[in-house]
Scaffold this motif. Structure first.
Motif, PDB file in Angstrom:
ATOM      1  N   ARG A 120      -1.753  16.761  30.443  1.00  0.00           N
ATOM      2  CA  ARG A 120      -3.131  16.407  30.090  1.00  0.00           C
ATOM      3  C   ARG A 120      -3.339  16.353  28.579  1.00  0.00           C
ATOM      4  NH1 ARG A 120      -3.634  19.561  34.680  1.00  0.00           N
ATOM      5  NH2 ARG A 120      -3.863  21.526  33.519  1.00  0.00           N
ATOM      6  N   LEU A 121      -2.612  17.174  27.849  1.00  0.00           N
ATOM      7  CA  LEU A 121      -2.788  17.236  26.401  1.00  0.00           C
ATOM      8  C   LEU A 121      -2.010  16.149  25.676  1.00  0.00           C
ATOM      9  CD1 LEU A 121      -3.815  18.926  23.897  1.00  0.00           C
ATOM     10  CD2 LEU A 121      -1.576  20.066  23.985  1.00  0.00           C
ATOM     11  N   LEU A 122      -0.747  15.985  26.036  1.00  0.00           N
ATOM     12  CA  LEU A 122       0.153  15.103  25.289  1.00  0.00           C
ATOM     13  C   LEU A 122       1.078  14.386  26.265  1.00  0.00           C
ATOM     14  CD1 LEU A 122       0.533  14.628  22.189  1.00  0.00           C
ATOM     15  CD2 LEU A 122       2.392  16.294  22.270  1.00  0.00           C
ATOM     16  N   PRO A 123       0.520  13.504  27.090  1.00  0.00           N
ATOM     17  CA  PRO A 123       1.334  12.885  28.142  1.00  0.00           C
ATOM     18  C   PRO A 123       2.529  12.099  27.618  1.00  0.00           C
ATOM     19  CG  PRO A 123      -0.809  11.782  27.899  1.00  0.00           C
ATOM     20  CD  PRO A 123      -0.882  13.038  27.110  1.00  0.00           C
ATOM     21  N   SER A 124       2.414  11.562  26.412  1.00  0.00           N
ATOM     22  CA  SER A 124       3.522  10.780  25.860  1.00  0.00           C
ATOM     23  C   SER A 124       4.765  11.626  25.620  1.00  0.00           C
ATOM     24  CB  SER A 124       3.087  10.127  24.540  1.00  0.00           C
ATOM     25  OG  SER A 124       2.687  11.113  23.602  1.00  0.00           O
ATOM     26  N   HIS A 125       4.583  12.949  25.503  1.00  0.00           N
ATOM     27  CA  HIS A 125       5.704  13.831  25.203  1.00  0.00           C
ATOM     28  C   HIS A 125       6.029  14.757  26.381  1.00  0.00           C
ATOM     29  CE1 HIS A 125       4.732  12.400  21.192  1.00  0.00           C
ATOM     30  NE2 HIS A 125       5.826  12.958  20.728  1.00  0.00           N
ATOM     31  N   SER A 126       5.695  14.312  27.563  1.00  0.00           N
ATOM     32  CA  SER A 126       5.906  15.186  28.728  1.00  0.00           C
ATOM     33  C   SER A 126       7.369  15.507  28.959  1.00  0.00           C
ATOM     34  CB  SER A 126       5.308  14.538  29.984  1.00  0.00           C
ATOM     35  OG  SER A 126       5.932  13.289  30.236  1.00  0.00           O
ATOM     36  N   SER A 127       8.273  14.633  28.496  1.00  0.00           N
ATOM     37  CA  SER A 127       9.701  14.892  28.681  1.00  0.00           C
ATOM     38  C   SER A 127      10.353  15.509  27.449  1.00  0.00           C
ATOM     39  CB  SER A 127      10.426  13.590  29.041  1.00  0.00           C
ATOM     40  OG  SER A 127      10.273  12.637  27.992  1.00  0.00           O
ATOM     41  N   SER A 128       9.531  15.835  26.447  1.00  0.00           N
ATOM     42  CA  SER A 128      10.084  16.379  25.197  1.00  0.00           C
ATOM     43  C   SER A 128      10.168  17.895  25.198  1.00  0.00           C
ATOM     44  CB  SER A 128       9.228  15.928  24.004  1.00  0.00           C
ATOM     45  OG  SER A 128       9.222  14.523  23.888  1.00  0.00           O
ATOM     46  N   PHE A 129       9.602  18.525  26.227  1.00  0.00           N
ATOM     47  CA  PHE A 129       9.579  19.988  26.276  1.00  0.00           C
ATOM     48  C   PHE A 129      10.073  20.469  27.632  1.00  0.00           C
ATOM     49  CE2 PHE A 129       6.362  18.711  23.231  1.00  0.00           C
ATOM     50  CZ  PHE A 129       6.577  19.567  22.153  1.00  0.00           C
ATOM     51  N   GLU A 130      10.812  21.544  27.591  1.00  0.00           N
ATOM     52  CA  GLU A 130      11.262  22.195  28.812  1.00  0.00           C
ATOM     53  C   GLU A 130      10.642  23.590  28.845  1.00  0.00           C
ATOM     54  OE1 GLU A 130      15.390  24.091  29.520  1.00  0.00           O
ATOM     55  OE2 GLU A 130      15.539  22.048  30.341  1.00  0.00           O
ATOM     56  N   PHE A 131      10.015  23.931  29.956  1.00  0.00           N
ATOM     57  CA  PHE A 131       9.332  25.216  30.078  1.00  0.00           C
ATOM     58  C   PHE A 131      10.100  26.137  31.024  1.00  0.00           C
ATOM     59  CE2 PHE A 131       4.981  22.963  29.379  1.00  0.00           C
ATOM     60  CZ  PHE A 131       5.246  22.899  28.013  1.00  0.00           C
ATOM     61  N   ARG A 132      10.098  27.432  30.670  1.00  0.00           N
ATOM     62  CA  ARG A 132      10.788  28.387  31.539  1.00  0.00           C
ATOM     63  C   ARG A 132      10.117  29.753  31.424  1.00  0.00           C
ATOM     64  NH1 ARG A 132      15.524  31.768  31.740  1.00  0.00           N
ATOM     65  NH2 ARG A 132      15.869  31.581  29.492  1.00  0.00           N
ATOM     66  N   ILE A 133       9.928  30.421  32.566  1.00  0.00           N
ATOM     67  CA  ILE A 133       9.386  31.773  32.582  1.00  0.00           C
ATOM     68  C   ILE A 133      10.495  32.776  32.248  1.00  0.00           C
ATOM     69  CG2 ILE A 133       8.486  33.613  34.075  1.00  0.00           C
ATOM     70  CD1 ILE A 133       6.310  31.738  33.358  1.00  0.00           C
ATOM     71  N   LEU A 134      10.181  33.696  31.348  1.00  0.00           N
ATOM     72  CA  LEU A 134      11.076  34.784  30.977  1.00  0.00           C
ATOM     73  C   LEU A 134      10.654  36.070  31.674  1.00  0.00           C
ATOM     74  CD1 LEU A 134      11.236  34.545  27.074  1.00  0.00           C
ATOM     75  CD2 LEU A 134      13.124  34.077  28.623  1.00  0.00           C
ATOM     76  N   SER A 135      11.585  36.976  31.848  1.00  0.00           N
ATOM     77  CA  SER A 135      11.197  38.314  32.268  1.00  0.00           C
ATOM     78  C   SER A 135      10.735  39.084  31.038  1.00  0.00           C
ATOM     79  CB  SER A 135      12.376  39.039  32.911  1.00  0.00           C
ATOM     80  OG  SER A 135      13.359  39.347  31.930  1.00  0.00           O
ATOM     81  N   LYS A 136       9.868  40.072  31.238  1.00  0.00           N
ATOM     82  CA  LYS A 136       9.416  40.876  30.104  1.00  0.00           C
ATOM     83  C   LYS A 136      10.578  41.648  29.492  1.00  0.00           C
ATOM     84  CE  LYS A 136       5.322  42.876  30.317  1.00  0.00           C
ATOM     85  NZ  LYS A 136       4.160  43.647  30.825  1.00  0.00           N
ATOM     86  N   LYS A 137      11.587  41.933  30.285  1.00  0.00           N
ATOM     87  CA  LYS A 137      12.765  42.616  29.755  1.00  0.00           C
ATOM     88  C   LYS A 137      13.415  41.788  28.657  1.00  0.00           C
ATOM     89  CE  LYS A 137      17.102  44.771  31.260  1.00  0.00           C
ATOM     90  NZ  LYS A 137      17.992  45.060  32.426  1.00  0.00           N
TER      91      LYS A 137
END
Length: 814
Positions: free
Chosen positions: A55-72
């Protein structure tokens, strides 16, 4: 590539002084561990974060990879990490950055951090200019890379709180899902993970009272306020005003709340649900005649009219209190399917307990919490600390009794006004109770350029690093949003700052980010604003009482004029005082030399040709021009009064006409940006209606909240007149201007007849104007028109340019 900002390589380590690790902090962290276990699965949070990016930056949707980390992986705390993608080794490889975070909120906050500090971008509300993202390199061009070791930013405190109990009415009253989705996106981009979630609670109460306590629809019609006044009926300040609510409202808002909560949970947020505060329908007294139910005193009603005022409060020590509190929590769990275990309840917000005995107060607090805990074993009570700021009832013994009435760590206090009046300093850190450092900043959604940037940049750090600190979060507790974007940009960043911010350097970077380029004159202008408008250190509540939007309802003979040194172009002007204390007039707040802010406006106008296509600049230009001319209008009004008292009918006529011309010209200025329009407020209210009757009711609610609400008589205005005032195009032309004209008419008639000012006549006429305006149905534009830069230049020359003969004439009068 050359970056607009030097890359900031930050590796923070979470730190709380050892002296804070007491029972309260330990209990909070036990709750956080429960919340972490109950969060949405990583895949759900990652997908929700990706939705924000789309929704914010659709042109760059493939430019970022997201991943959840553990708090550890984050040292046991909340954090985000920004890394270059391992597949990127040379030019031509996929341009991907990896952003990791302990929750979906942290991932999205990390995205914002990258866009802000590496791409020179800026994100604000749509009404305040929206987002400046054209500084982000286009797809196909190289995105700025971070250091090969990456960036890791940990939260210094776990929570970032958002909203005030009344924001739901001043700002959110008419929102649909589309607008709520944008706001949730704004929240997570700014790191908010602890928002209030108050929408739709009337539907829960309706179900509870009807299913559990045998009430009818008519019993409840008088209990709930209208759509624009629900915040105050929830707090027990009023009942019935603006209502009754149609059944469709209950149904729509419950559906909306379920969407809001679903999205918040998907992103890993911790939404705060409401709890029972003791406010009950009048019918409960008849259904349970032996219950300890008392009628509260008058809250700003003109005639103690029981039709609207003096609501009923169930004593927390009555066994029925816990029964209702439990039923309300359980019904929410049934409808929503889950909870974050944190509940807001403000039983004593503007409702003082009847007895100051600490034991009694402790029993009230304990019973209030029991109502929550009986429905949720893991419940934690979140309480606004506003009562400790304004009510002298709360001396140390009473305050301690309330704060210690529940197990330590089961109550969290919002230090609501900490940027001006921090309670943590004077209360031994809330006597060991965990608290959240909050910036209140805005009252009633008024439009006023104002702030205390230095306090924001240092206050949370001072609180967190103080001896025996019990601080567990930072927060934004404004009554209204969509104003002063610089203030909220800095305050939201404090959720991640471990050291005090160099505000001068930060402001220089802010102007570059906000407009997408560095212009020395604009930086100088913002530096002036930082040291003037955004450096309010007088300790006053910034409740906008500018004459245009809060016209004095006072006999002009009560206004005593004294000559003082002017702030306006270093020329003498007439300062004013009131001969006697009266509730009819509050002097406009002025805390800076206006000549310096006029100079800043000149710098903004001079840079206009380079920035006029930038929406953020156009918003700021309109707002700054409005601010300057609003203060000029205050001076002009007092010159009118001085001419009146000097029996100078010619001068009074000339000056009053110039005031009215200025109101019209300001209306023209405000039309130049979408952020200053009346139309969207009214149209959004009507769009929620299902028929003509509802449309009329909702529009009346919307018009009444921003003008004069609660009851009035023919000759006595409501004490809440102009409390929710707005500088909006349409409102100045259609209401504020005509109201001022009535006052000036009575001034002129007084001078012409040689008789006293007819105060009763003036009041009858302006109150009638107000009540009629509230019932009108005329339509206002929902889109801006006009050129902001040209209009600002024209108004500057007309009112502020000393070479203009008309301006010189006005300054020379009196």
């Amino acid at each position: 590539m050359k970056l607009p900002f030097p890359a900031i390589f930050l590796i923070f380590i979470f730190f709380l002084p050892s002296s804070t690790t007491g029972a309260g902090i330990d209990t909070i962290f036990r709750l956080i561990r429960i919340q972490d276990r109950e969060r949405a699965p990583p895949s759900v949070q990652e997908a929700a974060a990706r939705g924000v990016l789309l929704r914010l930056l659709p042109s760059h949707s493939s430019s970022f990879e997201f991943r959840i980390l553990s708090k550890k992986q984050c040292g046991g705390e909340y954090c985000f990490k920004i890394k270059n993608h391992p597949s990127f080794t040379k030019a031509g490889d996929p341009q991907i950055l990896r952003i990791e975070g302990t929750t979906g909120v942290d991932i999205v906050a990390g995205l914002h951090w990258y866009l802000k500090h590496w791409c020179g971008s800026h994100i604000s509300w749509d009404k305040t200019g929206g987002s400046q993202l054209f500084s982000v390199p286009n797809v196909g061009l190289l995105l700025p890379r971070v250091h090969h070791a990456g960036v890791s930013v940990q939260r210094p405190v776990p929570w970032s709180y958002y909203q005030n109990a009344v924001t739901s009415s001043y700002s959110f009253a008419w929102w649909d899902w589309e607008r709520w989705e944008r706001e949730i996106d704004w929240m997570v981009l700014h790191g908010v993970n602890l928002p209030l979630a108050f929408t739709g609670q009337e539907a829960i109460w309706q179900k509870v009272f009807q299913e559990k306590f045998n009430m009818t629809t008519s019993d409840l019609d008088d209990f709930f306020g209208g759509p624009a006044f629900l915040a105050w009926s929830r707090m027990g300040n009023l009942h019935g005003w603006g209502g009754p609510l149609p059944q469709s409202w209950f149904d729509q808002q419950l559906i909306l709340q379920k969407k809001i909560l679903a999205r918040m949970f998907e992103l890993g947020m911790t939404p705060v649900l409401p709890a029972f505060s003791g406010n009950v329908p009048a019918a409960l007294k008849h259904i349970f005649p032996s219950a300890k139910i008392t009628r509260l005193g008058n809250w700003f009603s003109v005639k103690n009219d029981l039709k609207w005022c003096c609501t009923y409060l169930l004593d927390a020590t009555d066994s029925l209190f816990v029964e209702i509190g439990k039923a309300f929590i359980e019904k929410q769990l049934q409808e929503y399917g889950r909870t974050s275990h944190i509940y807001n309840c403000d039983t004593f917000d503007e409702n003082t307990p009847p007895v100051d005995d600490p034991e009694y107060i402790s029993s009230l607090g304990a019973a209030t919490f029991k109502g929550m805990q009986s429905g949720d074993d893991d419940a934690v009570w979140l309480m606004q600390g506003w009562l400790f700021s304004y009510d002298p009832f709360w001396r140390p013994p009473q305050m301690k009794a309330l704060l210690h009435s529940v197990p330590v760590g089961k109550l969290v206090v919002l230090d609501l006004f900490a940027e001006v009046k921090p309670i943590w300093v004077t209360s031994e850190q809330f006597y060991g109770v965990p608290y959240i450092w909050c910036m209140l900043h805005n009252f009633a959604g008024n439009i006023e350029m104002y702030g205390i940037l230095d306090a924001i940049a240092s206050g949370p750090i001072d609180a967190r690093t103080s001896n025996n600190s019990t601080m567990v979060g930072v927060g934004m507790s404004m009554e209204g949003i969509e104003q002063n974007p610089i203030v909220y940009d800095l305050m939201s960043e404090m959720a991640f700052q471990h050291k005090k911010v160099d505000v001068k350097a930060w402001v220089d970077m802010y102007s570059t980010r906000r407009y997408g380029q560095t212009l020395p004159l604009i930086q100088e202008g913002w530096n002036v604003l930082y040291h003037t408008i955004y450096n309010c250190t007088d300790g006053a509540y910034d409740k906008n009482r500018d004459v245009i939007v809060a016209f004095p309802d006072v006999d002009p003979s009560l206004i005593s004029v004294q000559h003082e040194q002017s702030h306006h172009n270093d020329k003498p002007y007439s300062g004013t005082i009131i001969k006697e204390i009266t509730d009819s007039f509050d002097r406009p707040h002025l805390w800076y030399p206006t000549s310096e802010v006029i100079y800043a406006l000149e710098l903004f106008i001079t840079s206009g040709d380079e920035l006029s296509r930038c929406n953020t600049y156009r918003y700021d230009l309109v707002d700054l021009t409005r601010q300057v001319l609003a203060k000029y209008a205050n001076e002009l009004f007092f010159k009118v009064i001085e001419a009146y008292q000097s029996h100078d009918i010619h001068g009074m006529t000339l000056l009053s006409q110039r005031f009215l011309d200025l109101v019209e010209d300001l209306d023209t200025l405000l039309a130049c940006h979408d952020g200053f329009l009346l139309g969207p407020w009214l149209e959004s209210a009507k769009q929620l209606a299902l028929n003509e009757e509802q449309e009329r009711q909702f529009e009346w609610n919307a018009r009444t909240q921003i003008t004069m609400w609660f009851d009035n008589s023919d000759e006595e205005a409501s004490l809440l007149r102009d409390y929710g005032n707005k500088y909006w195009n349409g409102l100045l032309h259609d209401y504020y201007g005509p109201r001022a004209a009535i006052y000036f008419k009575y001034l002129r008639e007084s001078l012409e007849s040689g008789e006293d000012f007819k105060l009763r006549g003036w009041r009858r006429e302006w109150i009638k104007l107000t009540n009629e305006w509230q019932k009108r149905r005329n339509i206002f534009p929902v889109e801006s028109s006009g050129d902001a830069l040209n209009t600002s230049r024209w108004l500057f020359n007309k009112y502020l340019n000393l070479s203009n003969p008309e301006t010189k004439l006005v300054l020379e009068l009196n």
